[in-house]
Design an enzyme around this catalytic site. Structure first.
Site, PDB file in Angstrom:
ATOM      1  N   LYS A 140       0.891  -1.245  -0.054  1.00  0.00           N
ATOM      2  CA  LYS A 140       0.154   0.024   0.141  1.00  0.00           C
ATOM      3  C   LYS A 140       0.978   1.285  -0.138  1.00  0.00           C
ATOM      4  O   LYS A 140       1.727   1.338   0.624  1.00  0.00           O
ATOM      5  CB  LYS A 140      -0.928  -0.110   1.231  1.00  0.00           C
ATOM      6  N   SER A 143      -9.846   1.670   2.558  1.00  0.00           N
ATOM      7  CA  SER A 143      -9.121   2.422   1.952  1.00  0.00           C
ATOM      8  C   SER A 143      -8.024   1.778   1.051  1.00  0.00           C
ATOM      9  O   SER A 143      -7.458   2.337   0.134  1.00  0.00           O
ATOM     10  CB  SER A 143      -8.656   3.423   2.645  1.00  0.00           C
ATOM     11  N   SER A 198     -10.111  -0.753   6.637  1.00  0.00           N
ATOM     12  CA  SER A 198      -9.598  -0.555   5.279  1.00  0.00           C
ATOM     13  C   SER A 198      -8.738  -1.730   4.764  1.00  0.00           C
ATOM     14  O   SER A 198      -8.431  -1.856   3.695  1.00  0.00           O
ATOM     15  CB  SER A 198      -8.418   0.752   5.580  1.00  0.00           C
TER      16      SER A 198
HETATM   17  N1  GLN Z   1     -13.485   3.947   6.008  1.00  0.00           N
HETATM   18  C1  GLN Z   1     -12.907   4.418   7.311  1.00  0.00           C
HETATM   19  C2  GLN Z   1     -12.424   6.008   7.301  1.00  0.00           C
HETATM   20  O1  GLN Z   1     -12.753   6.330   6.216  1.00  0.00           O
HETATM   21  C3  GLN Z   1     -11.652   3.432   7.802  1.00  0.00           C
HETATM   22  C4  GLN Z   1     -10.322   3.927   6.997  1.00  0.00           C
HETATM   23  C5  GLN Z   1      -9.412   3.186   7.256  1.00  0.00           C
HETATM   24  O2  GLN Z   1      -9.330   1.868   8.070  1.00  0.00           O
HETATM   25  N2  GLN Z   1      -8.078   3.411   6.968  1.00  0.00           N
HETATM   26  O3  GLN Z   1     -11.698   6.436   7.866  1.00  0.00           O
END
Ligand code: GLN
Length: 493
Positions: free
Chosen positions: A82, A157, A181
């Site tokens: 990532k 994400s 995410s």
């Molecule tokens: N979807 C969540 C957010 O927007 C979690 C994101 C994540 O785990 N990095 O914050």
């Protein structure tokens, strides 16, 4: 087996082929690049590639194998990283304009460990800017498409990492999980995604979003691969003060036990209103599978779970507003070309460098931390977080593992939620509480909806009980075939 069949197999199977000399590590890496060339213009999973170094690592593996050396389990297996983890010499952008040309001057601890394991890092994967999002549509560069249906999101994400593994561009990947995410994109893309216990994997060199919630973890096409990769990246790191100084078990060796008598708690609150019928059906079927395997199923309640999204969006944004203060045009990345004085340099750099969602989070977090509101928001959220953790402690006195849908719905159409942040935030109702409580969670494939999109099942365990979690997941995988189904969209082009 031909090499383009082999790249669809698990890392453990690719390893067998390597040891039997059916394939070389260089060929495996080259095949990953061929697949990327074939589909990634469409898929959008990669922000950048690291060809030279990946091929060098693969060559080293081939030489060592030829010399009869014993290598770590994942040596030579292509991995996608990532793009919010530092890998020396690579661009590390967090999919943000503000870091577009930032080149890492050092390796994150996980990268150091990947190198020690001779795992070739083939490239850096796309994400929601600074890991803020659930659909990967918040990338400043390009969207990622779901390998099962190119009109749908891969989840976020870590959407690029999940799409890369589901699209056969790499066998394994690393993502980060602050509120879901890793698990959410794993469920949308029909693969395995694991968020370890907070502190299990070092965060040193991970671009910080919300430091009390962030954890790095594996994506893979099998539970065994997730166990192998977790083993490779876990462990104490003096560079991360929250890293746990506790020995790392051989996770891959804990996968053999059956699960007769294991007590699985089904989280009542996550089978309530808002759950799609298809997801419900797949989960009911999964529960039946567990019953047949001899597990004991009970319904449990986490009464405070309903507050988890509210609590998360105070704590995560507060921490983000503080973590992202460092991007001011002085030390890192983008600087506005137009400023007339210092203050304007700061404000214009940030206004031009950050995307809308990141700005929304910074504003929410700054508000929650500001004087006069701190007690009402931030302090209160921390208190409720504690109570949510207590809820988990209480249910884990009566069950071994918890079960729920990873997400109430399957992957949605690109563009369908992006104008409605609240409905986007709600996709994380199943995953966020594990980050608040610091406990490990895994998402594994457990079915398909009526449009043939994958459904994910989430399992949760008490802190540091990844072995139990992995073994429960492994027993389900062994009894079913969902993980073997192939996404049709990537095969088209
Ligand atoms: N979807 C969540 C957010 O927007 C979690 C994101 C994540 O785990 N990095 O914050």
């Amino acid at each position: 087996m031909s090499i383009n069949e082999l790249i669809k197999k698990t890392a453990a199977e690719q390893r067998k082929a390597l040891l039997n000399k059916e394939v070389s590590a260089v060929e495996l890496v080259q095949e990953s690049y061929k697949q990327i060339e074939k589909i990634d213009d469409t898929l959008g999973a990669f922000n950048s590639l690291c060809k030279e170094q990946a091929l060098q690592t693969a060559q080293d593996v081939d030489k060592k194998l030829a010399a009869g050396e014993t290598l770590p389990a994942l040596a030579g297996i292509p991995l996608a990283l990532k793009d919010n983890m530092n890998y020396k010499g690579s661009r590390t952008t967090a999919s943000s304009k503000i870091l577009e040309n930032f080149v890492s001057p050092y390796d994150a601890t996980v990268v150091k460990k990947l190198k020690e394991n001779y795992i070739p890092i083939i490239g850096k994967t796309n994400l929601d800017e600074f890991a803020m999002g659930s659909s990967n549509e918040n990338s400043a560069f390009k969207i990622v498409r779901n390998p099962w249906d190119l009109n749908k999101v891969p989840g976020g994400s870590s959407g690029g990492s999940a799409a890369a593994v589901a699209g056969y561009e790499s066998a394994i990947a690393l993502g980060s999980d602050t509120g879901g995410s890793i698990r959410l994109p794993a469920s949308f893309c029909g693969i395995v995604g694991l968020k370890p216990t907070y502190g299990r994997v070092s965060r040193y060199g991970l671009i910080a979003f919300a430091s009390s919630l962030d954890q790095i973890g594996p994506f893979s096409r099998s539970v065994e691969d997730a166990a192998l990769l977790l083993e490779a990246i876990s462990g104490y790191d003096p560079n991360d003060s929250t890293s746990l100084n506790i020995p790392v078990p051989k996770y891959s060796e804990s996968l053999k036990k059956d699960i007769k008598g294991v007590k699985i708690g089904v989280i009542k609150e996550l089978f309530a209103e808002g759950l799609s019928d298809d997801v419900r059906k797949s989960l009911e079927n999964a529960i039946q599978v567990y019953k047949e395997l001899g597990a004991q199923i009970v319904e449990v309640s986490l009464p405070l779970l309903k507050y988890s999204i509210g609590v998360y969006y105070i704590i995560a944004t507060a921490e983000a507003s503080s973590n992202l203060a460092r991007y001011d045009g002085v030390k890192y990345g983008y600087r506005t070309p137009e400023a007339k004085n210092l203050l304007e340099m700061y404000t214009k750099t940030r206004a031009e460098g950050f995307g809308d969602e990141v700005k929304r989070r910074i504003m929410l977090g700054t508000y929650a931390l500001s004087s006069g509101y701190y007690d009402a928001y931030y302090k209160k959220a921390q208190q409720v977080r504690h109570l949510i953790k207590n809820d988990f402690d209480k249910v884990f006195e009566t069950v071994d593992v918890l079960l729920s849908p990873t997400c109430p719905n399957t992957a949605f159409e690109i563009g369908s939620k992006i104008e409605d942040p609240l409905s986007m935030y709600l996709t994380d109702i199943g995953t966020i509480s594990a980050n608040l409580a610091g406990i490990p969670g895994i998402s594994i494939p457990c079915g398909f909806d009526s449009s043939n999109m994958p459904v994910g099942m989430q399992l949760l365990a008490p802190a540091l009980q990844e072995e139990k979690l992995l073994n429960t997941a492994y027993n389900f995988e062994r009894a079913t075939d969902f993980h073997k189904c192939e996404p049709s969209a990537v095969l088209v082009k």
